[in-house]
Motif scaffolding. Structure first.
Motif, PDB file in Angstrom:
ATOM      1  N   GLU A 125       9.196   6.734  -5.048  1.00 18.71           N
ATOM      2  CA  GLU A 125       9.406   5.306  -5.221  1.00 18.71           C
ATOM      3  C   GLU A 125       9.920   4.694  -3.932  1.00 18.71           C
ATOM      4  N   LEU A 126       9.392   3.531  -3.589  1.00 21.30           N
ATOM      5  CA  LEU A 126       9.857   2.794  -2.422  1.00 21.30           C
ATOM      6  C   LEU A 126      10.997   1.889  -2.873  1.00 21.30           C
ATOM      7  N   LEU A 127      12.158   2.104  -2.292  1.00 16.23           N
ATOM      8  CA  LEU A 127      13.328   1.304  -2.642  1.00 16.23           C
ATOM      9  C   LEU A 127      13.596   0.314  -1.533  1.00 16.23           C
ATOM     10  N   ASP A 128      13.766  -0.943  -1.909  1.00 17.53           N
ATOM     11  CA  ASP A 128      14.061  -1.906  -0.858  1.00 17.53           C
ATOM     12  C   ASP A 128      15.212  -2.842  -1.191  1.00 17.53           C
ATOM     13  N   ASP A 129      15.853  -2.667  -2.367  1.00 17.67           N
ATOM     14  CA  ASP A 129      17.050  -3.467  -2.591  1.00 17.67           C
ATOM     15  C   ASP A 129      18.279  -2.616  -2.254  1.00 17.67           C
ATOM     16  N   ALA A 146       0.840  -1.205   0.000  1.00 19.61           N
ATOM     17  CA  ALA A 146       0.000   0.000   0.000  1.00 19.61           C
ATOM     18  C   ALA A 146       0.874   1.255   0.000  1.00 19.61           C
ATOM     19  N   LEU A 147       1.934   1.237   0.786  1.00 12.62           N
ATOM     20  CA  LEU A 147       2.862   2.365   0.829  1.00 12.62           C
ATOM     21  C   LEU A 147       3.515   2.551  -0.536  1.00 12.62           C
ATOM     22  N   ARG A 148       3.963   1.455  -1.136  1.00  7.88           N
ATOM     23  CA  ARG A 148       4.597   1.509  -2.457  1.00  7.88           C
ATOM     24  C   ARG A 148       3.638   2.160  -3.474  1.00  7.88           C
ATOM     25  N   LEU A 149       2.370   1.713  -3.494  1.00  6.25           N
ATOM     26  CA  LEU A 149       1.382   2.237  -4.439  1.00  6.25           C
ATOM     27  C   LEU A 149       1.061   3.710  -4.175  1.00  6.25           C
ATOM     28  N   ASN A 150       0.880   4.067  -2.904  1.00 12.78           N
ATOM     29  CA  ASN A 150       0.567   5.458  -2.553  1.00 12.78           C
ATOM     30  C   ASN A 150       1.715   6.399  -2.900  1.00 12.78           C
ATOM     31  N   LEU A 151       2.936   5.959  -2.660  1.00 13.28           N
ATOM     32  CA  LEU A 151       4.095   6.791  -2.999  1.00 13.28           C
ATOM     33  C   LEU A 151       4.231   6.935  -4.506  1.00 13.28           C
ATOM     34  N   LYS A 152       3.961   5.856  -5.224  1.00 15.10           N
ATOM     35  CA  LYS A 152       4.065   5.900  -6.686  1.00 15.10           C
ATOM     36  C   LYS A 152       3.078   6.909  -7.276  1.00 15.10           C
ATOM     37  N   ILE A 179      19.040   1.542  -2.723  1.00 18.30           N
ATOM     38  CA  ILE A 179      19.104   2.367  -1.509  1.00 18.30           C
ATOM     39  C   ILE A 179      20.441   3.103  -1.452  1.00 18.30           C
ATOM     40  N   LEU A 180      21.519   2.404  -1.766  1.00 18.08           N
ATOM     41  CA  LEU A 180      22.846   3.016  -1.739  1.00 18.08           C
ATOM     42  C   LEU A 180      22.945   4.127  -2.785  1.00 18.08           C
ATOM     43  N   ILE A 181      22.425   3.889  -3.968  1.00 21.14           N
ATOM     44  CA  ILE A 181      22.453   4.901  -5.025  1.00 21.14           C
ATOM     45  C   ILE A 181      21.634   6.117  -4.612  1.00 21.14           C
ATOM     46  N   ASP A 182      20.489   5.879  -3.999  1.00 19.95           N
ATOM     47  CA  ASP A 182      19.656   6.978  -3.526  1.00 19.95           C
ATOM     48  C   ASP A 182      20.405   7.801  -2.476  1.00 19.95           C
TER      49      ASP A 182
END
Length: 176
Positions: free
Chosen positions: A53-57, A42-48, A61-64
């Motif tokens: 964007e929800l990053l989880d790999d 739900a968080l991923r969809l709402n942020l999109k 995350i490091l690039i962000d």
């Protein structure tokens, strides 16, 4: 997340989904409880929906984090850096710069240095448009070795000289 407005929006989404958090910073959220798969989706969809964007790999995350450090150093600092960008990024993220550079290049297709240059040129454009500083002051603020170096880099990236870019702004004003 690249602005404080983004932080506020993310906090609101977390609150709406009843996700407890202890900290929300640029590019990162620290939750204080385990979240369910449905809350995460739900968080991923709402942020999109709002352009985030929800990053989880780990690589993303490091690039962000690298991007956020560059943005902070260039766009949110008033003084030139006291150490070079690679040292600062490495120090802030706790990784060897070569590793960070390799991961960034592999995923983004450009080097960290190119990303820094693009951001510096965006900052130069912003400062030229606001007409607050002259080119010498801008080159000092952004840690260029000279005005000529800034001008050459600006032309390489934009195809325009800084003075022509500034004149374009004035021409647009006259037309309007």
């Amino acid at each position: 997340m690249v602005s404080y407005r983004c932080i506020m929006v993310v906090k609101e989404e977390l609150k709406n989904l009843d996700i407890r958090y202890s900290n929300v910073n640029l590019g990162e959220v620290e939750v204080s409880q385990k979240i369910t798969a449905s809350q995460k989706e739900a968080l991923r969809l709402n942020l999109k929906k709002i352009g985030l964007e929800l990053l989880d790999d780990k690589k993303s995350i490091l690039i962000d984090k690298i991007k956020n450090e560059v943005i902070k150093m260039i766009h949110q600092s008033e003084a030139p850096p006291t150490i070079n960008y690679s040292e600062h990024i490495s120090e802030q993220l706790g990784y060897d710069y070569t590793y960070l550079s390799n991961v960034f290049s592999e995923v983004q297709g450009i080097t960290i240095q190119q990303f820094i240059i693009f951001n510096k040129i965006e900052k130069v454009k912003e400062l030229l448009l606001y007409n607050e500083l002259n080119l010498t002051e801008i080159s000092y603020q952004l840690d260029y070795s000279s005005v000529a170096h800034l001008s050459n880099q600006f032309k390489k990236v934009t195809g325009l000289t800084p003075s022509y870019f500034k004149r374009m702004k004035e021409m647009r004003k006259k037309i309007l």
